[in-house]
Design a protein around this motif. Structure first.
Motif, PDB file in Angstrom:
ATOM      1  N   PRO A 162       0.834  -1.209   0.000  1.00 58.94           N
ATOM      2  CA  PRO A 162       0.000   0.000   0.000  1.00 58.94           C
ATOM      3  C   PRO A 162       0.866   1.256   0.000  1.00 58.94           C
ATOM      4  O   PRO A 162       1.721   1.432   0.868  1.00 58.94           O
ATOM      5  CB  PRO A 162      -0.801  -0.117   1.301  1.00 58.94           C
ATOM      6  CG  PRO A 162      -0.684  -1.556   1.708  1.00 58.94           C
ATOM      7  CD  PRO A 162       0.657  -1.999   1.225  1.00 58.94           C
ATOM      8  N   THR A 163       0.694   2.084  -0.984  1.00 57.67           N
ATOM      9  CA  THR A 163       1.318   3.400  -1.043  1.00 57.67           C
ATOM     10  C   THR A 163       0.295   4.355  -1.626  1.00 57.67           C
ATOM     11  O   THR A 163      -0.697   3.933  -2.237  1.00 57.67           O
ATOM     12  CB  THR A 163       2.573   3.414  -1.936  1.00 57.67           C
ATOM     13  OG1 THR A 163       2.187   3.155  -3.290  1.00 57.67           O
ATOM     14  CG2 THR A 163       3.606   2.386  -1.484  1.00 57.67           C
ATOM     15  N   ALA A 164       0.536   5.634  -1.469  1.00 60.22           N
ATOM     16  CA  ALA A 164      -0.374   6.621  -2.059  1.00 60.22           C
ATOM     17  C   ALA A 164      -0.453   6.422  -3.567  1.00 60.22           C
ATOM     18  O   ALA A 164      -1.526   6.443  -4.166  1.00 60.22           O
ATOM     19  CB  ALA A 164       0.093   8.030  -1.722  1.00 60.22           C
ATOM     20  N   ARG A 165       0.692   6.192  -4.205  1.00 63.32           N
ATOM     21  CA  ARG A 165       0.722   6.030  -5.659  1.00 63.32           C
ATOM     22  C   ARG A 165      -0.092   4.825  -6.112  1.00 63.32           C
ATOM     23  O   ARG A 165      -0.688   4.832  -7.196  1.00 63.32           O
ATOM     24  CB  ARG A 165       2.170   5.909  -6.131  1.00 63.32           C
ATOM     25  CG  ARG A 165       2.354   5.892  -7.637  1.00 63.32           C
ATOM     26  CD  ARG A 165       3.838   5.882  -7.994  1.00 63.32           C
ATOM     27  NE  ARG A 165       4.491   7.081  -7.525  1.00 63.32           N
ATOM     28  CZ  ARG A 165       4.527   8.223  -8.192  1.00 63.32           C
ATOM     29  NH1 ARG A 165       3.910   8.316  -9.372  1.00 63.32           N
ATOM     30  NH2 ARG A 165       5.149   9.269  -7.705  1.00 63.32           N
ATOM     31  N   ASN A 166      -0.128   3.779  -5.287  1.00 62.43           N
ATOM     32  CA  ASN A 166      -0.823   2.554  -5.683  1.00 62.43           C
ATOM     33  C   ASN A 166      -2.340   2.639  -5.571  1.00 62.43           C
ATOM     34  O   ASN A 166      -3.035   1.687  -5.959  1.00 62.43           O
ATOM     35  CB  ASN A 166      -0.317   1.362  -4.861  1.00 62.43           C
ATOM     36  CG  ASN A 166       1.013   0.855  -5.367  1.00 62.43           C
ATOM     37  OD1 ASN A 166       1.376   1.089  -6.509  1.00 62.43           O
ATOM     38  ND2 ASN A 166       1.758   0.160  -4.520  1.00 62.43           N
ATOM     39  N   ALA A 195      -5.454  11.568   2.341  1.00 62.55           N
ATOM     40  CA  ALA A 195      -4.035  11.494   2.675  1.00 62.55           C
ATOM     41  C   ALA A 195      -3.711  10.064   3.079  1.00 62.55           C
ATOM     42  O   ALA A 195      -4.547   9.373   3.664  1.00 62.55           O
ATOM     43  CB  ALA A 195      -3.694  12.460   3.807  1.00 62.55           C
ATOM     44  N   PHE A 196      -2.508   9.611   2.745  1.00 63.09           N
ATOM     45  CA  PHE A 196      -2.113   8.237   3.038  1.00 63.09           C
ATOM     46  C   PHE A 196      -1.064   8.222   4.140  1.00 63.09           C
ATOM     47  O   PHE A 196      -0.114   9.004   4.129  1.00 63.09           O
ATOM     48  CB  PHE A 196      -1.554   7.571   1.786  1.00 63.09           C
ATOM     49  CG  PHE A 196      -1.244   6.110   1.966  1.00 63.09           C
ATOM     50  CD1 PHE A 196      -2.265   5.166   1.951  1.00 63.09           C
ATOM     51  CD2 PHE A 196       0.054   5.678   2.183  1.00 63.09           C
ATOM     52  CE1 PHE A 196      -1.996   3.814   2.141  1.00 63.09           C
ATOM     53  CE2 PHE A 196       0.335   4.334   2.365  1.00 63.09           C
ATOM     54  CZ  PHE A 196      -0.688   3.411   2.347  1.00 63.09           C
ATOM     55  N   LEU A 223      -9.791  10.030   4.794  1.00 59.05           N
ATOM     56  CA  LEU A 223     -10.726  10.615   3.847  1.00 59.05           C
ATOM     57  C   LEU A 223     -11.492  11.733   4.544  1.00 59.05           C
ATOM     58  O   LEU A 223     -12.095  11.520   5.595  1.00 59.05           O
ATOM     59  CB  LEU A 223     -11.711   9.562   3.327  1.00 59.05           C
ATOM     60  CG  LEU A 223     -11.115   8.366   2.592  1.00 59.05           C
ATOM     61  CD1 LEU A 223     -12.221   7.407   2.161  1.00 59.05           C
ATOM     62  CD2 LEU A 223     -10.299   8.804   1.386  1.00 59.05           C
ATOM     63  N   THR A 224     -11.470  12.909   3.950  1.00 57.92           N
ATOM     64  CA  THR A 224     -12.136  14.070   4.538  1.00 57.92           C
ATOM     65  C   THR A 224     -13.156  14.631   3.563  1.00 57.92           C
ATOM     66  O   THR A 224     -12.836  14.928   2.410  1.00 57.92           O
ATOM     67  CB  THR A 224     -11.122  15.176   4.885  1.00 57.92           C
ATOM     68  OG1 THR A 224     -10.153  14.660   5.796  1.00 57.92           O
ATOM     69  CG2 THR A 224     -11.821  16.372   5.524  1.00 57.92           C
ATOM     70  N   ALA A 225     -14.388  14.761   4.021  1.00 62.20           N
ATOM     71  CA  ALA A 225     -15.462  15.358   3.219  1.00 62.20           C
ATOM     72  C   ALA A 225     -16.497  15.926   4.174  1.00 62.20           C
ATOM     73  O   ALA A 225     -16.744  15.353   5.242  1.00 62.20           O
ATOM     74  CB  ALA A 225     -16.099  14.324   2.297  1.00 62.20           C
ATOM     75  N   ASP A 226     -17.094  17.034   3.789  1.00 59.65           N
ATOM     76  CA  ASP A 226     -18.136  17.654   4.612  1.00 59.65           C
ATOM     77  C   ASP A 226     -17.666  17.865   6.047  1.00 59.65           C
ATOM     78  O   ASP A 226     -18.386  17.596   7.008  1.00 59.65           O
ATOM     79  CB  ASP A 226     -19.416  16.805   4.595  1.00 59.65           C
ATOM     80  CG  ASP A 226     -19.970  16.654   3.184  1.00 59.65           C
ATOM     81  OD1 ASP A 226     -19.856  17.619   2.402  1.00 59.65           O
ATOM     82  OD2 ASP A 226     -20.506  15.576   2.876  1.00 59.65           O
ATOM     83  N   ARG A 227     -16.410  18.309   6.201  1.00 62.94           N
ATOM     84  CA  ARG A 227     -15.829  18.625   7.502  1.00 62.94           C
ATOM     85  C   ARG A 227     -15.696  17.419   8.426  1.00 62.94           C
ATOM     86  O   ARG A 227     -15.563  17.559   9.634  1.00 62.94           O
ATOM     87  CB  ARG A 227     -16.639  19.734   8.209  1.00 62.94           C
ATOM     88  CG  ARG A 227     -16.681  21.041   7.442  1.00 62.94           C
ATOM     89  CD  ARG A 227     -17.425  22.100   8.235  1.00 62.94           C
ATOM     90  NE  ARG A 227     -17.459  23.355   7.496  1.00 62.94           N
ATOM     91  CZ  ARG A 227     -18.012  24.472   7.968  1.00 62.94           C
ATOM     92  NH1 ARG A 227     -18.575  24.467   9.169  1.00 62.94           N
ATOM     93  NH2 ARG A 227     -18.018  25.573   7.238  1.00 62.94           N
ATOM     94  N   LYS A 228     -15.723  16.231   7.870  1.00 64.65           N
ATOM     95  CA  LYS A 228     -15.547  15.011   8.659  1.00 64.65           C
ATOM     96  C   LYS A 228     -14.366  14.230   8.085  1.00 64.65           C
ATOM     97  O   LYS A 228     -14.182  14.156   6.875  1.00 64.65           O
ATOM     98  CB  LYS A 228     -16.810  14.136   8.609  1.00 64.65           C
ATOM     99  CG  LYS A 228     -18.034  14.792   9.223  1.00 64.65           C
ATOM    100  CD  LYS A 228     -17.895  14.936  10.721  1.00 64.65           C
ATOM    101  CE  LYS A 228     -19.200  15.385  11.372  1.00 64.65           C
ATOM    102  NZ  LYS A 228     -19.574  16.754  11.003  1.00 64.65           N
ATOM    103  N   THR A 229     -13.560  13.647   8.962  1.00 63.58           N
ATOM    104  CA  THR A 229     -12.408  12.857   8.549  1.00 63.58           C
ATOM    105  C   THR A 229     -12.481  11.471   9.169  1.00 63.58           C
ATOM    106  O   THR A 229     -12.790  11.327  10.345  1.00 63.58           O
ATOM    107  CB  THR A 229     -11.089  13.527   8.963  1.00 63.58           C
ATOM    108  OG1 THR A 229     -10.984  14.798   8.315  1.00 63.58           O
ATOM    109  CG2 THR A 229      -9.889  12.662   8.565  1.00 63.58           C
ATOM    110  N   GLU A 230     -12.198  10.466   8.354  1.00 62.75           N
ATOM    111  CA  GLU A 230     -12.201   9.078   8.830  1.00 62.75           C
ATOM    112  C   GLU A 230     -10.878   8.421   8.476  1.00 62.75           C
ATOM    113  O   GLU A 230     -10.362   8.588   7.367  1.00 62.75           O
ATOM    114  CB  GLU A 230     -13.340   8.311   8.161  1.00 62.75           C
ATOM    115  CG  GLU A 230     -13.510   6.886   8.658  1.00 62.75           C
ATOM    116  CD  GLU A 230     -14.457   6.812   9.818  1.00 62.75           C
ATOM    117  OE1 GLU A 230     -14.369   5.829  10.586  1.00 62.75           O
ATOM    118  OE2 GLU A 230     -15.288   7.707   9.961  1.00 62.75           O
TER     119      GLU A 230
END
Length: 296
Positions: free
Chosen positions: A44-48, A109-110, A119-126
């Protein structure tokens, strides 16, 4: 279930309760896969994880990763059949689209220490555990692990393009999906129409670049009808509701439809038949866009 998971899964899986920014209080590192799975694992990498992925399986069972043969699964969950595309881009943005027209964009972000993705959307991050492997058909699989027994599997749908900004699911190519908060002017309606046409053009262009053996507009429902060879407009009574709903009102959607329909009726479109209908239709759409830009 967090609102972000509602965005990501809707009613697919029941998750643990969290709210707002998720701080690391315990590791989200994926559970150890089997020896058989390890043989097919990709680091697992960001590029992958660049590119577009399609939902292929849902699991809330102990076996974790599902559908390792790469077959598309559409499990009935509650009242619907979940399907979505999620795309990751090098500029740290991602987009998510569903066939019913629902669209969300956000930041990602990885973490290459924990092998997790934020993963961040609608002011929420998971923070979500991630594993990448190969399916039997040679395509990549990515598995998002929300907990040890709750997973979503996605199969490779489109690799990163040499110029990722040309990807049909890159944010700026999907402005037409975002419903305006107030009524738009004729010029704004035309701009929305042009962005939609450019998106369809990019679907055709990316299929050529990737040398795909398939082409689908199921995640881009709208008024363009593609022929072999030629470009037309769908009948007015067949306009997808999701396309209409992307406008401020049905009246403004009909106005955009009329602009496109009138252009096809009034202008003589180029005759192209090079033997590659995807390339021909792409070029025709590009000429339509240029022609519409020049019309007052």
């Amino acid at each position: 279930m967090t609102s972000f998971k509602l965005f990501f899964l809707f009613v697919v899986i029941t998750m643990m309760q969290h709210h707002g920014i998720i701080y690391r209080t315990d590791s989200r590192k994926p559970s150890m896969p089997s020896k058989e799975t390890m043989q097919e694992m990709i680091k697992p990498t960001a590029r992958n994880i660049y590119g577009t992925w399609r939902l292929s399986g849902v699991s809330s069972m102990d076996q974790g990763v599902v559908d390792m043969d790469g077959m598309i699964i559409r499990q009935d969950v509650v009242s619907g059949k979940p399907d979505m595309l999620i795309s990751f881009f090098p500029d740290s943005t991602f987009t998510r689209v569903r066939p019913n027209g629902e669209y969300t964009t956000g930041k990602w972000a990885f973490d290459d220490v924990e092998n997790t993705v934020f993963l961040t959307a609608d002011r929420k991050t998971e923070e979500i555990g991630i594993m990448i492997s190969y399916a039997a058909n040679g395509l990549r699989l990515v598995n998002f692990e929300f907990s040890r027994n709750e997973h979503l599997s996605f199969i490779e749908y489109g690799r990163k393009l040499p110029r990722y900004q040309d990807d049909p699911y890159f944010g700026p190519n999907n402005q037409w999906r975002i419903k305006p908060e107030k009524s738009e002017t004729d010029a704004q309606i035309k701009t929305r129409l042009l962005n939609y046409l450019a998106h369809i053009s990019s679907v055709l262009q990316s299929a050529q670049v990737r040398e795909q053996d398939y082409l689908s507009l199921e995640f881009s429902p709208g008024i363009v009808k593609l022929y072999n060879v030629g470009v037309g407009v769908v009948p007015e009574n067949k306009i997808p509701a999701s396309w209409i709903n992307s406008f401020y009102s049905a009246e403004e959607a009909r106005k955009a439809y009329g602009i496109f329909q009138d252009y096809l009726l009034e202008e003589k479109l180029p005759v192209r038949n090079t033997g590659n209908w995807v390339r021909d239709d792409h070029n025709i759409l590009v000429e339509i866009q240029e022609g519409l830009k020049k019309k007052s």
